[in-house]
Design an enzyme around this catalytic site. Structure first.
Site, PDB file in Angstrom:
ATOM      1  N   HIS A   1      40.162  28.534  41.376  1.00 24.49           N
ATOM      2  CA  HIS A   1      41.514  27.981  41.381  1.00 24.49           C
ATOM      3  C   HIS A   1      41.353  26.481  41.937  1.00 24.49           C
ATOM      4  O   HIS A   1      40.809  26.599  43.263  1.00 24.49           O
ATOM      5  CB  HIS A   1      42.111  28.920  42.194  1.00 24.49           C
ATOM      6  CG  HIS A   1      43.878  28.471  42.105  1.00 24.49           C
ATOM      7  ND1 HIS A   1      44.278  27.652  43.447  1.00 24.49           N
ATOM      8  CD2 HIS A   1      44.698  28.237  41.486  1.00 24.49           C
ATOM      9  CE1 HIS A   1      45.367  27.540  43.506  1.00 24.49           C
ATOM     10  NE2 HIS A   1      45.831  27.845  42.302  1.00 24.49           N
TER      11      HIS A   1
ATOM     12  N   GLU B   1      43.679  33.554  43.399  1.00 29.82           N
ATOM     13  CA  GLU B   1      44.152  32.686  44.289  1.00 29.82           C
ATOM     14  C   GLU B   1      44.712  33.206  45.570  1.00 29.82           C
ATOM     15  O   GLU B   1      44.408  32.561  46.550  1.00 29.82           O
ATOM     16  CB  GLU B   1      45.280  31.875  43.523  1.00 29.82           C
ATOM     17  CG  GLU B   1      46.128  31.096  44.274  1.00 29.82           C
ATOM     18  CD  GLU B   1      47.321  30.609  43.637  1.00 29.82           C
ATOM     19  OE1 GLU B   1      48.319  29.851  44.025  1.00 29.82           O
ATOM     20  OE2 GLU B   1      47.292  30.658  42.322  1.00 29.82           O
TER      21      GLU B   1
ATOM     22  N   LYS C   1      53.132  27.381  32.976  1.00 28.52           N
ATOM     23  CA  LYS C   1      53.972  28.119  34.261  1.00 28.52           C
ATOM     24  C   LYS C   1      54.678  29.002  33.609  1.00 28.52           C
ATOM     25  O   LYS C   1      55.612  28.428  32.885  1.00 28.52           O
ATOM     26  CB  LYS C   1      54.417  27.262  35.390  1.00 28.52           C
ATOM     27  CG  LYS C   1      53.554  26.677  36.329  1.00 28.52           C
ATOM     28  CD  LYS C   1      52.903  27.635  37.195  1.00 28.52           C
ATOM     29  CE  LYS C   1      51.898  27.038  38.004  1.00 28.52           C
ATOM     30  NZ  LYS C   1      51.098  27.979  38.928  1.00 28.52           N
TER      31      LYS C   1
ATOM     32  N   GLU D   1      40.165  23.248  36.667  1.00 20.90           N
ATOM     33  CA  GLU D   1      41.827  23.195  37.164  1.00 20.90           C
ATOM     34  C   GLU D   1      41.881  21.837  37.526  1.00 20.90           C
ATOM     35  O   GLU D   1      41.536  21.544  38.638  1.00 20.90           O
ATOM     36  CB  GLU D   1      42.175  24.503  37.955  1.00 20.90           C
ATOM     37  CG  GLU D   1      43.784  24.142  37.843  1.00 20.90           C
ATOM     38  CD  GLU D   1      44.371  25.463  38.659  1.00 20.90           C
ATOM     39  OE1 GLU D   1      45.557  25.597  38.521  1.00 20.90           O
ATOM     40  OE2 GLU D   1      43.795  26.235  39.216  1.00 20.90           O
TER      41      GLU D   1
ATOM     42  N   ASP E   1      39.681  30.213  45.471  1.00 22.74           N
ATOM     43  CA  ASP E   1      39.977  28.838  45.690  1.00 22.74           C
ATOM     44  C   ASP E   1      39.226  28.452  46.957  1.00 22.74           C
ATOM     45  O   ASP E   1      39.084  28.930  48.041  1.00 22.74           O
ATOM     46  CB  ASP E   1      41.293  28.611  45.944  1.00 22.74           C
ATOM     47  CG  ASP E   1      41.751  27.147  46.153  1.00 22.74           C
ATOM     48  OD1 ASP E   1      41.218  26.331  46.921  1.00 22.74           O
ATOM     49  OD2 ASP E   1      42.744  26.645  45.503  1.00 22.74           O
TER      50      ASP E   1
ATOM     51  N   GLU F   1      46.847  34.337  34.107  1.00 20.66           N
ATOM     52  CA  GLU F   1      46.594  34.308  35.393  1.00 20.66           C
ATOM     53  C   GLU F   1      47.647  34.938  36.475  1.00 20.66           C
ATOM     54  O   GLU F   1      48.838  34.703  36.211  1.00 20.66           O
ATOM     55  CB  GLU F   1      46.335  32.874  35.790  1.00 20.66           C
ATOM     56  CG  GLU F   1      45.927  32.604  37.542  1.00 20.66           C
ATOM     57  CD  GLU F   1      45.864  31.047  37.690  1.00 20.66           C
ATOM     58  OE1 GLU F   1      46.115  30.645  39.063  1.00 20.66           O
ATOM     59  OE2 GLU F   1      45.310  30.434  36.844  1.00 20.66           O
TER      60      GLU F   1
ATOM     61  N   ASP G   1      50.183  31.165  33.638  1.00 21.80           N
ATOM     62  CA  ASP G   1      50.128  31.520  35.135  1.00 21.80           C
ATOM     63  C   ASP G   1      51.366  31.888  35.503  1.00 21.80           C
ATOM     64  O   ASP G   1      52.331  31.246  35.304  1.00 21.80           O
ATOM     65  CB  ASP G   1      49.550  30.527  35.840  1.00 21.80           C
ATOM     66  CG  ASP G   1      49.508  30.415  37.161  1.00 21.80           C
ATOM     67  OD1 ASP G   1      49.746  31.781  37.723  1.00 21.80           O
ATOM     68  OD2 ASP G   1      49.174  29.712  38.128  1.00 21.80           O
TER      69      ASP G   1
END
Length: 384
Positions: free
Chosen positions: A301, A251, A171, A334, A274, A225, A199
């Site tokens: 995702h 996403e 992250k 993921e 997703d 991402e 991401d």
């Protein structure tokens, strides 16, 4: 077979230790689980994606007050007809966000009913399995209150590697300088052979994202991402081909009509719909077909409970590599490793990683059973 009930279950227990990403602090882990009951005693389960800051009651309200009345007494095998009718009904006040989240949960549950009634896993109903197992990457690396993020990040990376992970997603989005320092600290800790993704959860404009890409080129980032907001398709075009790092997003893109612009204009290297958010199996199958037509990689995702994880594995099993070849670039899974009070417990721990891979469930429907005791333990009665 007829649908006799559609039940949205809102689950939203607090976390014992909140964590942060670029958009704020996550205090709860929420899910909106959809249960569809038929007159033949077959029950299907689905899930709507609940982002870290998304109240599950929003999607649940769509199901309870809009979608459920449309579905009662209908045949679950009419799944594509039902999808288009649900979308058409919600178009004036939907098209994106929680409306499509809600339709996604219903659609997954409908496919689960169909699979269970035919005694087939959903990937068989979608056309078969290109793979029976998939390489996962560990998602986590959130910030914790009062803890040094560099030290915690290195410890977390080492913990994932000790479990057998060969890929991790960090992250970022906490500031350009801070992110660059963090990325290089993790790369140094894990060595050159571990795949690293990052991401930002839409934290940057294209100028800031460009600086991260260029200054982190030596860190060999596999994909970046959501560096930008989903409204900035032009910015994504500007980031592609700057470095060897793939640009990924999806996403927060919903349904085939939104994805068509991203795919046809070549805005992304990797598409990330997703299943619990972009429209369920019915719609994501069409997104995958468009990705195939433009020879674009698709890595879904996944960020939910065990229900969403199991359903996503069914979808991943059916995704064609881009392109099909002797040694294709396969999609990844993921695999969320962050704190979650009921993720595994909800499906009796039916999914796990073994020797660095996750097997696709082969049982009917989404391939797992749902623990009703967990739903009872965490369910909020929001529609009394």
């Amino acid at each position: 077979m007829k649908i006799v009930d559609v039940i949205p279950h809102v689950l939203s227990p607090p976390l014992s230790e909140p964590f942060a990403f670029s958009q704020g602090w996550v205090e709860k882990r929420s899910s909106m689980i959809v249960e569809i009951v038929t007159d033949e005693g077959i029950t299907g389960w689905g899930e709507s994606l609940c982002h870290g800051l998304q109240p599950p009651e929003i999607a649940a309200s769509f199901v309870q007050f809009c979608l459920k009345p449309m579905l009662i007494s209908r045949d679950p095998f009419d799944v594509e007809v039902l999808w288009e009718e649900m979308y058409n009904q919600t178009r004036p006040f939907g098209q994106h966000g929680a409306a499509i989240n809600a339709i996604s949960g219903v659609d997954i549950a409908l496919w689960d009913v169909i699979g269970r009634s035919l005694n087939k896993p959903i990937h068989k109903l979608l056309g078969g399995a290109f793979r029976t197992e998939v390489q996962p990457y560990a998602t986590g690396f959130y910030r914790l209150q009062g803890k040094d993020h560099l030290q915690e990040g290195v410890k977390e990376a080492q913990r994932h590697l000790s479990k057998g992970f060969k890929a991790v997603k960090l992250k970022v989005g906490f500031g350009v300088k801070s992110d660059i320092e963090y990325i290089y600290a993790i790369r140094e800790a894990v060595g050159p052979d571990i795949m690293i993704m990052i991401d930002a959860n839409c934290a940057y404009n294209s100028a800031a994202a460009r600086r991260i890409l260029l200054e982190c080129e030596r860190a060999k980032i596999h994909f970046f991402e959501e560096p930008l907001a989903p409204e900035d398709i032009e910015g994504y075009h500007n980031l592609r081909n700057l470095t060897s790092t793939y640009i990924a997003s999806g996403e927060n893109i919903f349904g085939k009509t939104s994805y068509r612009h991203w795919i046809s204009t070549g805005a992304l290297d990797i598409l990330q719909p997703d299943l619990m958010s972009a429209g369920g199996f019915t719609e994501c199958k069409k997104i995958a077909a468009m990705a195939q037509a433009w020879n674009t990689m698709l890595i879904p995702h996944v960020w939910g409970s065990g229900v969403g994880l199991a359903a996503s594995l069914q979808f991943i099993s059916n995704i064609l590599p881009a392109p099909l070849s002797m040694n294709p670039q396969e999609p990844l899974l993921e695999y969320d490793q962050s704190a979650h009070p009921f993720r595994e417990e909800l499906i009796y721990g039916a999914i796990s990683m073994d020797n660095g891979i996750v097997k696709i469930p082969q049982k009917p429907g989404i391939g797992v059973e749902v623990n009703r005791d967990v739903i009872k333990a965490y369910r909020k009665d929001v529609f009394k």
